[in-house]
Design an enzyme around this catalytic site. Structure first.
Site, mmCIF file in Angstrom:
data_model
loop_
_atom_site.group_PDB
_atom_site.id
_atom_site.type_symbol
_atom_site.label_atom_id
_atom_site.label_comp_id
_atom_site.label_asym_id
_atom_site.label_seq_id
_atom_site.Cartn_x
_atom_site.Cartn_y
_atom_site.Cartn_z
ATOM 1 N N SER A 228 -0.586 -7.929 1.703
ATOM 2 C CA SER A 228 -0.091 -6.928 2.902
ATOM 3 C C SER A 228 0.151 -5.644 2.228
ATOM 4 O O SER A 228 1.038 -4.849 2.900
ATOM 5 C CB SER A 228 0.900 -7.741 3.682
ATOM 6 O OG SER A 228 0.552 -8.716 4.248
ATOM 7 N N ARG A 229 -0.434 -5.318 1.149
ATOM 8 C CA ARG A 229 -0.130 -4.078 0.760
ATOM 9 C C ARG A 229 1.403 -3.570 0.497
ATOM 10 O O ARG A 229 1.604 -2.382 0.226
ATOM 11 C CB ARG A 229 -0.834 -2.566 1.513
ATOM 12 C CG ARG A 229 -2.161 -2.933 2.216
ATOM 13 C CD ARG A 229 -3.101 -2.800 0.782
ATOM 14 N NE ARG A 229 -4.376 -2.512 1.352
ATOM 15 C CZ ARG A 229 -5.457 -3.522 0.903
ATOM 16 N NH1 ARG A 229 -5.186 -4.560 0.220
ATOM 17 N NH2 ARG A 229 -6.625 -3.073 1.268
ATOM 18 N N LEU A 230 1.978 -4.520 0.280
ATOM 19 C CA LEU A 230 3.288 -4.565 0.018
ATOM 20 C C LEU A 230 3.529 -4.673 -1.736
ATOM 21 O O LEU A 230 4.064 -5.621 -2.232
ATOM 22 C CB LEU A 230 4.366 -5.460 0.513
ATOM 23 C CG LEU A 230 5.747 -5.161 0.649
ATOM 24 C CD1 LEU A 230 5.950 -3.771 1.415
ATOM 25 C CD2 LEU A 230 6.647 -6.156 1.349
#
Ligand SMILES: Cc1cc2nc3c(=O)[nH]c(=O)nc-3n(C[C@H](O)[C@H](O)[C@H](O)COP(=O)(O)O)c2cc1C
Length: 229
Positions: free
Chosen positions: A206-208
């Site tokens: 999730s692009r975290l």
């Protein structure tokens, strides 16, 4: 722009330029915990470089080098890293090339490594100095003879009329240096980038993502911090 034809041969009523936003990969990894990251970023880089080698990433020493011209214009290009240790990161090039001219006037440079198969990026910033002529000689003469001749033949980054000019020059040099060692051109050699900042980036779902940056302080000790992705 032409319509895009996919691998199944199907046409889309959009160009590849319009479809590019649809490319999406989830970067799944265990992430990085600053507690497991050493105090010395060069030793940490060595660990990640070894991981890249063990993962059989082709040419793990490929990196992107950014320089800035005297009139503050940035430029980037891909190069090969040819060595690293506690003193810094070494690469070889033509000192009169565009990057060589930039570095002659502004020693600041940045290197970026992408090991995509591991969803990892390393960003290194620092200042660059030429390595000694003896070290450059040693590396130059370790290169295949064809690469040595090409380095002599090519005034890197200058405009040439056509490819024939280059190939003619190579033929002349092959004749000139037949049965003789090829001398290293004075304008070809190594630079060493001494880092003042090294950031390790690990892609996560999730692009975290995880980002750990090391900055060299005035007492010569590295300070480690986490950055927001
Ligand atoms: C995979 C790859 C590796 C390269 N390695 C080098 C290198 O080690 N040294 C070099 O001078 N150019 C290398 N190049 C060429 C540079 O990207 C660039 O074209 C050249 O250095 C001229 O850059 P400049 O005009 O900005 O000085 C490489 C290019 C690629 C794609």
């Amino acid at each position: 722009m032409s319509f895009f034809k996919d691998i199944k041969g199907q046409f889309h009523n959009k160009s590849i330029g319009q479809l590019v936003a649809n490319f999406r990969t989830e970067y799944i990894s265990n992430g990085i915990d600053e507690k497991n990251m050493g105090d010395d970023p060069i030793i940490q880089f060595e660990k990640w470089f070894n991981d890249a080698v063990k993962s059989k990433i082709p040419e793990p020493n490929i990196m992107h080098l950014s320089t800035v011209s005297s009139d503050c214009k940035p430029s980037g290009r891909v190069l090969l890293l040819k060595g690293f240790d506690e003193n810094g990161f070494v690469f070889y090039t033509n000192y009169d090339s565009r990057k060589g001219n930039d570095l002659g006037k502004n020693k600041n440079a940045a290197m970026t490594f992408l090991w995509f198969e591991l969803y990892r990026q390393v960003r290194i910033e620092g200042t660059v100095e030429k390595i000694s002529p003896e070290e450059s000689d040693k590396y130059f003469h370790s290169r295949p003879r064809g690469s040595q001749i090409s380095a002599v033949a090519s005034s890197q980054s200058s405009i040439i009329e056509n490819r024939d000019v280059l190939e003619k020059k190579v033929k002349e040099l092959e004749k000139e240096y037949q049965n003789k060692p090829v001398p290293r051109p004075e304008n070809w050699g190594g630079y060493c980038l001494s880092p003042f900042s090294i950031e390790f980036w690990q892609g996560r779902a999730s692009r975290l993502h995880d980002r750990i940056i090391y900055k060299l302080q005035s007492n010569n000790i590295w300070k480690k911090e986490r950055l927001a992705p």
